[in-house]
Write an enzyme that holds these catalytic residues in place. Sequence first.
Site, PDB file in Angstrom:
ATOM      1  N   ASN A 252     -10.392  -0.728  -0.749  1.00  0.00           N
ATOM      2  CA  ASN A 252      -8.946  -0.657  -0.537  1.00  0.00           C
ATOM      3  C   ASN A 252      -8.257  -1.305  -1.740  1.00  0.00           C
ATOM      4  OD1 ASN A 252      -6.281  -1.203   0.196  1.00  0.00           O
ATOM      5  ND2 ASN A 252      -6.779  -1.678   2.321  1.00  0.00           N
TER       6      ASN A 252
ATOM      7  N   CYS B 181       0.802  -1.225   0.000  1.00  0.00           N
ATOM      8  CA  CYS B 181       0.000   0.000   0.000  1.00  0.00           C
ATOM      9  C   CYS B 181       0.836   1.278   0.000  1.00  0.00           C
ATOM     10  CB  CYS B 181      -0.944  -0.006   1.191  1.00  0.00           C
ATOM     11  SG  CYS B 181      -1.900  -1.525   1.334  1.00  0.00           S
TER      12      CYS B 181
ATOM     13  N   HIS C 231      -3.431   6.612   2.193  1.00  0.00           N
ATOM     14  CA  HIS C 231      -3.834   5.315   1.660  1.00  0.00           C
ATOM     15  C   HIS C 231      -5.249   5.008   2.127  1.00  0.00           C
ATOM     16  CE1 HIS C 231      -4.298   1.117   0.968  1.00  0.00           C
ATOM     17  NE2 HIS C 231      -4.046   0.764   2.222  1.00  0.00           N
TER      18      HIS C 231
END
Length: 333
Positions: A289, A122, A258
């Site tokens: 996500n 990420c 993020h």
Amino acid sequence: MTSLQQAQPTQFSRILAIGAERGELVVTNDDIAGPIDSSDEWIRQRTGIVTRRRAGADKDMLDLAEAASNRALAAASLTGADIDAIILSTITHMHMTPSAAAILAERIGATPAAAYDVSAACAGYAYGIGQADALVRAGLARHVLVIGAEKLSEIIDPTDRSISFLLGDGAGAAIVGPSDTPGIGPTVWGSDGSKATAIRQTHSWTELREDPSLGWPTLRQDGQTVFKWASFQMAPIAEKAMAEAGVTAQDIQVFIPHQANMRIIDQMKKQLGLPDTVVIARDIAETGNTSAASIPLAAERLLSEGQANSGDLALQIGFGAGLVYAAQVVVLP
């Protein structure tokens, strides 16, 4: 004696353009709640996710990366031939070799650009921006294409309550090039391998070879460990990135963390003391996500919807499996 020559540096760099591609399938909480014995309400309260975007079986991570890259090139009025280096961050390239970046270079007409993959989960896009900034300012490249691309639906277990229901598919691409003024602040990055098992693959490919009954490896996470780490230990990293860029929280106009969890985003905003006027990326609500793709996807949404503007000062921070992190202050294209 012959005098050795070195590349001539460029003083400043900036992000010239951003492009995005989301999975075409809209997957609601109700669509996935059954196998994890959950509900739309529980998922919304815990994560802030209403839907996530996933790609169909006919598209892979590279297809998403190619589409996002072509959009970034068009926005920058460049072609693949103008790209000197490609940095592609992903954990879902299904071949150990060759790199996805080298294949992408050929697809977009960027050959013989330097091309390599980054595995920083990420944080991968922010890692890539930091490297692209260094390459441009060192004189090793004029235009660098940075992509975060994932097809995370390839590595999920539909019955897993720890992480799989969070995940989506997509790609975001940015082009970094020279600038007359500073456009990318110093990157603050690092890792903590002592917590490497907090987000992990269920078993290795070697283990699968030895015992096929294990099945396809998928992702897992220790939710509380990751939540506490991201919510409280990442704010000081973001503060350091602002300090090294010579700005304060009051100077920040856009915050692009993020897109891991809406509660983490809210907690970081509070920890950083960002003013209420700051525009905060919340793309997770509709996209889910998307790991390395989440920051550029969120940035592109803010810009395309007019919530943020070209020239705005943005703080971005990526954090994830490893545990790894990277943050920098950038001027939006």
